[in-house]
Design a protein around this motif. Structure first.
Motif, PDB file in Angstrom:
ATOM      1  N   GLU A 168       5.156  22.081 -32.616  1.00 56.53           N
ATOM      2  CA  GLU A 168       6.345  22.947 -32.624  1.00 56.53           C
ATOM      3  C   GLU A 168       7.643  22.171 -32.412  1.00 56.53           C
ATOM      4  OE1 GLU A 168       6.171  26.176 -33.340  1.00 56.53           O
ATOM      5  OE2 GLU A 168       3.979  26.178 -33.425  1.00 56.53           O
ATOM      6  N   GLY A 169       7.598  20.840 -32.524  1.00 57.12           N
ATOM      7  CA  GLY A 169       8.815  20.040 -32.360  1.00 57.12           C
ATOM      8  C   GLY A 169       9.488  20.280 -31.018  1.00 57.12           C
ATOM      9  N   SER A 170       8.694  20.300 -29.947  1.00 58.54           N
ATOM     10  CA  SER A 170       9.177  20.568 -28.574  1.00 58.54           C
ATOM     11  C   SER A 170       9.835  21.937 -28.436  1.00 58.54           C
ATOM     12  CB  SER A 170      10.148  19.477 -28.089  1.00 58.54           C
ATOM     13  OG  SER A 170       9.570  18.206 -28.139  1.00 58.54           O
ATOM     14  N   MET A 171       9.497  22.862 -29.354  1.00 61.99           N
ATOM     15  CA  MET A 171      10.104  24.204 -29.318  1.00 61.99           C
ATOM     16  C   MET A 171       9.044  25.294 -29.228  1.00 61.99           C
ATOM     17  SD  MET A 171      13.560  24.382 -29.951  1.00 61.99           S
ATOM     18  CE  MET A 171      14.851  23.427 -30.750  1.00 61.99           C
ATOM     19  N   PHE A 172       7.883  24.967 -28.643  1.00 60.78           N
ATOM     20  CA  PHE A 172       6.869  26.017 -28.462  1.00 60.78           C
ATOM     21  C   PHE A 172       7.444  27.114 -27.578  1.00 60.78           C
ATOM     22  CE2 PHE A 172       3.540  27.794 -25.697  1.00 60.78           C
ATOM     23  CZ  PHE A 172       2.790  28.450 -26.649  1.00 60.78           C
ATOM     24  N   ASN A 173       8.100  26.678 -26.520  1.00 60.56           N
ATOM     25  CA  ASN A 173       8.852  27.625 -25.682  1.00 60.56           C
ATOM     26  C   ASN A 173      10.269  27.066 -25.544  1.00 60.56           C
ATOM     27  OD1 ASN A 173       8.247  25.472 -23.919  1.00 60.56           O
ATOM     28  ND2 ASN A 173       8.501  26.802 -22.146  1.00 60.56           N
ATOM     29  N   THR A 174      11.084  27.683 -24.729  1.00 56.46           N
ATOM     30  CA  THR A 174      12.462  27.220 -24.574  1.00 56.46           C
ATOM     31  C   THR A 174      12.475  25.836 -23.935  1.00 56.46           C
ATOM     32  OG1 THR A 174      12.928  29.517 -24.042  1.00 56.46           O
ATOM     33  CG2 THR A 174      14.749  27.935 -23.800  1.00 56.46           C
ATOM     34  N   PRO A 175      12.971  24.835 -24.620  1.00 58.73           N
ATOM     35  CA  PRO A 175      13.031  23.503 -23.995  1.00 58.73           C
ATOM     36  C   PRO A 175      14.206  23.438 -23.011  1.00 58.73           C
ATOM     37  CG  PRO A 175      13.954  23.409 -26.210  1.00 58.73           C
ATOM     38  CD  PRO A 175      13.522  24.839 -25.992  1.00 58.73           C
ATOM     39  N   PRO A 176      14.260  22.375 -22.201  1.00 63.04           N
ATOM     40  CA  PRO A 176      15.391  22.214 -21.274  1.00 63.04           C
ATOM     41  C   PRO A 176      16.638  21.817 -22.079  1.00 63.04           C
ATOM     42  CG  PRO A 176      13.880  20.367 -21.074  1.00 63.04           C
ATOM     43  CD  PRO A 176      13.264  21.305 -22.054  1.00 63.04           C
ATOM     44  N   THR A 177      17.288  22.821 -22.640  1.00 64.86           N
ATOM     45  CA  THR A 177      18.282  22.583 -23.697  1.00 64.86           C
ATOM     46  C   THR A 177      19.452  21.713 -23.243  1.00 64.86           C
ATOM     47  OG1 THR A 177      19.280  24.723 -23.131  1.00 64.86           O
ATOM     48  CG2 THR A 177      17.784  24.680 -25.016  1.00 64.86           C
ATOM     49  N   TYR A 178      20.009  22.033 -22.091  1.00 64.11           N
ATOM     50  CA  TYR A 178      21.201  21.289 -21.672  1.00 64.11           C
ATOM     51  C   TYR A 178      20.854  19.836 -21.328  1.00 64.11           C
ATOM     52  CZ  TYR A 178      25.903  20.444 -20.037  1.00 64.11           C
ATOM     53  OH  TYR A 178      27.176  19.941 -19.914  1.00 64.11           O
ATOM     54  N   GLY A 179      19.722  19.653 -20.666  1.00 66.37           N
ATOM     55  CA  GLY A 179      19.286  18.294 -20.314  1.00 66.37           C
ATOM     56  C   GLY A 179      19.065  17.431 -21.550  1.00 66.37           C
ATOM     57  N   ILE A 180      18.510  18.026 -22.593  1.00 62.42           N
ATOM     58  CA  ILE A 180      18.270  17.278 -23.841  1.00 62.42           C
ATOM     59  C   ILE A 180      19.609  16.905 -24.486  1.00 62.42           C
ATOM     60  CG2 ILE A 180      17.309  17.432 -26.184  1.00 62.42           C
ATOM     61  CD1 ILE A 180      15.101  19.293 -24.924  1.00 62.42           C
ATOM     62  N   TYR A 181      20.565  17.825 -24.403  1.00 68.61           N
ATOM     63  CA  TYR A 181      21.918  17.538 -24.928  1.00 68.61           C
ATOM     64  C   TYR A 181      22.536  16.335 -24.204  1.00 68.61           C
ATOM     65  CZ  TYR A 181      27.045  18.284 -24.442  1.00 68.61           C
ATOM     66  OH  TYR A 181      28.395  18.117 -24.331  1.00 68.61           O
ATOM     67  N   ILE A 182      22.460  16.316 -22.868  1.00 73.52           N
ATOM     68  CA  ILE A 182      23.012  15.179 -22.111  1.00 73.52           C
ATOM     69  C   ILE A 182      22.238  13.900 -22.452  1.00 73.52           C
ATOM     70  CG2 ILE A 182      23.439  14.190 -19.807  1.00 73.52           C
ATOM     71  CD1 ILE A 182      25.323  16.481 -20.313  1.00 73.52           C
ATOM     72  N   ALA A 183      20.917  14.004 -22.540  1.00 72.70           N
ATOM     73  CA  ALA A 183      20.107  12.830 -22.914  1.00 72.70           C
ATOM     74  C   ALA A 183      20.584  12.281 -24.257  1.00 72.70           C
ATOM     75  CB  ALA A 183      18.629  13.204 -22.967  1.00 72.70           C
ATOM     76  N   GLY A 184      20.856  13.172 -25.199  1.00 68.57           N
ATOM     77  CA  GLY A 184      21.360  12.744 -26.506  1.00 68.57           C
ATOM     78  C   GLY A 184      22.676  11.986 -26.390  1.00 68.57           C
ATOM     79  N   LEU A 185      23.553  12.446 -25.514  1.00 72.26           N
ATOM     80  CA  LEU A 185      24.831  11.744 -25.302  1.00 72.26           C
ATOM     81  C   LEU A 185      24.589  10.366 -24.686  1.00 72.26           C
ATOM     82  CD1 LEU A 185      27.249  14.525 -23.882  1.00 72.26           C
ATOM     83  CD2 LEU A 185      26.907  13.841 -26.265  1.00 72.26           C
ATOM     84  N   VAL A 186      23.617  10.279 -23.785  1.00 70.99           N
ATOM     85  CA  VAL A 186      23.289   8.978 -23.170  1.00 70.99           C
ATOM     86  C   VAL A 186      22.716   8.026 -24.232  1.00 70.99           C
ATOM     87  CG1 VAL A 186      21.806   7.785 -21.470  1.00 70.99           C
ATOM     88  CG2 VAL A 186      22.988   9.906 -20.831  1.00 70.99           C
ATOM     89  N   GLU A 196      23.384   8.023 -27.386  1.00 73.41           N
ATOM     90  CA  GLU A 196      24.536   7.605 -28.194  1.00 73.41           C
ATOM     91  C   GLU A 196      25.353   6.535 -27.469  1.00 73.41           C
ATOM     92  OE1 GLU A 196      25.677   8.126 -31.231  1.00 73.41           O
ATOM     93  OE2 GLU A 196      24.038   9.491 -31.756  1.00 73.41           O
ATOM     94  N   TRP A 197      25.521   6.723 -26.172  1.00 71.13           N
ATOM     95  CA  TRP A 197      26.277   5.765 -25.346  1.00 71.13           C
ATOM     96  C   TRP A 197      25.599   4.391 -25.367  1.00 71.13           C
ATOM     97  CZ3 TRP A 197      24.717   3.281 -20.748  1.00 71.13           C
ATOM     98  CH2 TRP A 197      25.734   2.641 -20.031  1.00 71.13           C
ATOM     99  N   ILE A 198      24.263   4.397 -25.294  1.00 75.45           N
ATOM    100  CA  ILE A 198      23.509   3.131 -25.338  1.00 75.45           C
ATOM    101  C   ILE A 198      23.698   2.465 -26.704  1.00 75.45           C
ATOM    102  CG2 ILE A 198      21.159   2.151 -25.391  1.00 75.45           C
ATOM    103  CD1 ILE A 198      20.425   4.210 -23.199  1.00 75.45           C
ATOM    104  N   LYS A 199      23.597   3.281 -27.760  1.00 77.09           N
ATOM    105  CA  LYS A 199      23.756   2.747 -29.117  1.00 77.09           C
ATOM    106  C   LYS A 199      25.144   2.126 -29.296  1.00 77.09           C
ATOM    107  CE  LYS A 199      23.873   4.447 -33.846  1.00 77.09           C
ATOM    108  NZ  LYS A 199      23.726   5.644 -34.689  1.00 77.09           N
ATOM    109  N   LYS A 200      26.155   2.853 -28.840  1.00 76.13           N
ATOM    110  CA  LYS A 200      27.541   2.402 -28.978  1.00 76.13           C
ATOM    111  C   LYS A 200      27.787   1.114 -28.195  1.00 76.13           C
ATOM    112  CE  LYS A 200      30.997   4.737 -27.258  1.00 76.13           C
ATOM    113  NZ  LYS A 200      31.595   5.989 -26.777  1.00 76.13           N
ATOM    114  N   ASN A 201      27.053   0.948 -27.110  1.00 72.31           N
ATOM    115  CA  ASN A 201      27.244  -0.234 -26.275  1.00 72.31           C
ATOM    116  C   ASN A 201      26.286  -1.370 -26.611  1.00 72.31           C
ATOM    117  OD1 ASN A 201      29.436   0.260 -24.083  1.00 72.31           O
ATOM    118  ND2 ASN A 201      28.316   2.197 -24.257  1.00 72.31           N
ATOM    119  N   GLY A 202      25.725  -1.349 -27.810  1.00 74.96           N
ATOM    120  CA  GLY A 202      24.939  -2.500 -28.264  1.00 74.96           C
ATOM    121  C   GLY A 202      23.440  -2.326 -28.201  1.00 74.96           C
ATOM    122  N   GLY A 203      22.965  -1.120 -27.848  1.00 79.37           N
ATOM    123  CA  GLY A 203      21.522  -0.864 -27.867  1.00 79.37           C
ATOM    124  C   GLY A 203      20.786  -1.525 -26.709  1.00 79.37           C
ATOM    125  N   LEU A 204      19.478  -1.583 -26.833  1.00 76.54           N
ATOM    126  CA  LEU A 204      18.656  -2.048 -25.711  1.00 76.54           C
ATOM    127  C   LEU A 204      18.801  -3.537 -25.441  1.00 76.54           C
ATOM    128  CD1 LEU A 204      15.370   0.034 -25.912  1.00 76.54           C
ATOM    129  CD2 LEU A 204      17.565   0.559 -24.860  1.00 76.54           C
TER     130      LEU A 204
END
Ligand SMILES: *Cc1c(COP(=O)(O)O)cnc(C)c1O
Length: 360
Positions: A232-250, A252-260
Motif C-alpha cells: 500500500e506504499g505506506s498508506m495502508f492506514n494513515t501514516p505519520p503525515t507531518y513527520g514524513i513531511y519534515i523527514a522529506g525536508l531533512v 532535501e537539506w542533506i542533498k543540498k549540503n552535498g549528500g552523505l
C-alpha cells in the motif's frame, strides 16, 4: 530568545533551515490553504510530499531498485518484534549483543524463536565492538542482527559482518544518514526518525523485496506485516503525515549540503574535535574503546561524579544542553548528529577547556 546547542540523544537537534521552512509553510502549504497536518493523506498534495521524501532518500542513500522504503510507526522498538514476526521462518536467528538496544531486540526476538547470541561485549560494559571476522553463523539462521551504532555506549561497527548470504538486519536509528553505507550489504535497515531524520513518530524501514512475503509467523497482525505496508506504499492506514513531511525536508537539506559524503566528512571532523580534546585532557576522558568510537554519540566522564554534575550544570547555564549521560554509563554524553554544526562542537570543546582550567 537564543537557540541552545542541543546535545540530546533523541529526540534531537534538527537543521534550523528545516524548522524555518516548516514554520513558513505551517499555515498555508504551497497555496493549498492548509497546513500539511490538516491534509488528507490521500490528497494530491500529500502524495507529492511522501513520494518526494522517498525519492530524495533513495537518491541520497543510493537505495537499489530491489529495496522498498517504508514509513512506519511504533518507533525502532516495534521493529524488534516486526523483524522476527516477518523473517523468522526457521524460528532461528543470530544476534550480536552490543548494548541496551541489542538486548531489547534480543529479548523481543526470543518470544518468537531461538536466538543465538553469537557475540557480546557485555564483559566490558559494552565499551567495544566484538571482532566481526571471528563470528560463525548458524546454518539455519533466518537472519543476522546487529545494532550499527550504540547510542548509549558510544560505539559503532566500522566493519559489518560478512554473513555468506544470510540476510543482515540492522538497527541504524542513531547512525542512518551520518555516513555512506552500502545498502545492498543489508537485508533490512531500520531507524527511528528522532535522531538523524526528523521528529519522533516515524520509523524508516529499508527492506530487500525478497524478504517481504506473506509467510509471516502465525498470528502476525495485519499492521505488523511488512507486506501490508509495502503493498500500500505506506498508506495502508494513515501514516505519520507531518513527520514524513519534515523527514522529506531533512533529506532535501542533506542533498543540498552535498549528500552523505559531505555529511560523513563533517561528522568525522566534529567527532575528531571532541575526541582529540578528550584524549589530551587531564580532566575528561572518553569511555568507549578508541577503535570503535561512534561518530554520533560521544560518552565521556570527568574525574568524579561531583565534577560531572558541576560540569553538566554549568554547561546548561552556558547554553549546552542535554549533556547528562545515560544512567547505565554515567558521566556525560554529547550527541552530535548531522544537524549539529561544527561550531557547536567547537564551542563545547572551548567550554570544556575553560571548565578544566577553572577546576584544577
Ligand atoms: C533510540 C534508539 C532506539 C529506540 O527508538 P524508539 O523509536 O524510541 O523505539 C532503538 N535503537 C537505537 C539504536 C536507538 O538509538
Amino acid at each position: 530568545m537564543n537557540r541552545v546547542y542541543n546535545f540530546s540523544a533523541g529526540p534531537a537537534i534538527l537543521p534550523e533551515e528545516v524548522l524555518k521552512q516548516a514554520a513558513d509553510e505551517m499555515l498555508n502549504y504551497k497555496n493549498s490553504g492548509m497546513s500539511v497536518m490538516e491534509m488528507s493523506h490521500r490528497s494530491k498534495e500529500y502524495e507529492a510530499i511522501i513520494n518526494g521524501a522517498e525519492a530524495t532518500l533513495r537518491e541520497i542513500m543510493e537505495i537499489p531498485d530491489n529495496y522498498k522504503v517504508l514509513f512506519l510507526q511504533g518507533g525502532a522498538s516495534l521493529q524488534f518484534a516486526m523483524i522476527p514476526m516477518n523473517l523468522m521462518k526457521n524460528k532461528c536467528a543470530d544476534y550480536i549483543n552490543t548494548g541496551m538496544w541489542s538486548k531489547k531486540a534480543i529479548s523481543e526476538a526470543k518470544k518468537f524463536g531461538t536466538v543465538n547470541v553469537i557475540a557480546t561485549s557485555d564483559d566490558k560494559n559494552f565499551t567495544y565492538i566484538p571482532d566481526v571476522d571471528e563470528l560463525s553463523y548458524n546454518a539455519n539462521a533466518d537472519y543476522v542482527y546487529f545494532t550499527h551504532n550504540n547510542t548509549i555506549f558510544g560505539t559503532k561497527f566500522t566493519k559489518i559482518p560478512k554473513t555468506n548470504g544470510i540476510p543482515l538486519v540492522s538497527d541504524l536509528s542513531s547512525s542512518i544518514l551520518s555516513e555512506k553505507i552500502n545498502v545492498s550489504d543489508y537485508g533490512v535497515i531500520f531507524a527511528g526518525a528522532q535522531k538523524n531524520i526528523g521528529p519522533a513518530g516515524v520509523t524508516v524501514v529499508i527492506i530487500r523485496e525478497d524478504l517481504i512475503t506473506d509467510e509471516t509467523l502465525a498470528g502476525t497482525p495485519t499492521m505488523l506485516k511488512f507486506k501490508t505496508h509495502s503493498d500500500e506504499g505506506s498508506m495502508f492506514n494513515t501514516p505519520p503525515t507531518y513527520g514524513i513531511y519534515i523527514a522529506g525536508l531533512v533529506f532535501e537539506w542533506i542533498k543540498k549540503n552535498g549528500g552523505l559524503e559531505a555529511m560523513e566528512k563533517v561528522n568525522k571532523e566534529k567527532a575528531a574535535l571532541l575526541y582529540d580534546y578528550l584524549d589530551s585532557s587531564e580532566m575528561f576522558s572518553g569511555t568507549a574503546n578508541t577503535a570503535d568510537r561512534s561518530l554520533m554519540n560521544v560518552p565521556f566522564v570527568s574525574t568524579s561524579e561531583d565534577l560531572d554534575a558541576k560540569f553538566i550544570k554549568e554547561a546548561k547555564a552556558a547554553g549546552f544542553v542535554n549533556l547528562k549521560g545515560h544512567r547505565s554509563v554515567g558521566g556525560m554524553r554529547a550527541s552530535i548528529y548531522n544537524a549539529m554544526p561544527v561550531q557547536g562542537v567547537q564551542a563545547l570543546v572551548d567550554f570544556m577547556k575553560e571548565f578544566e582550567k577553572n577546576n584544577k
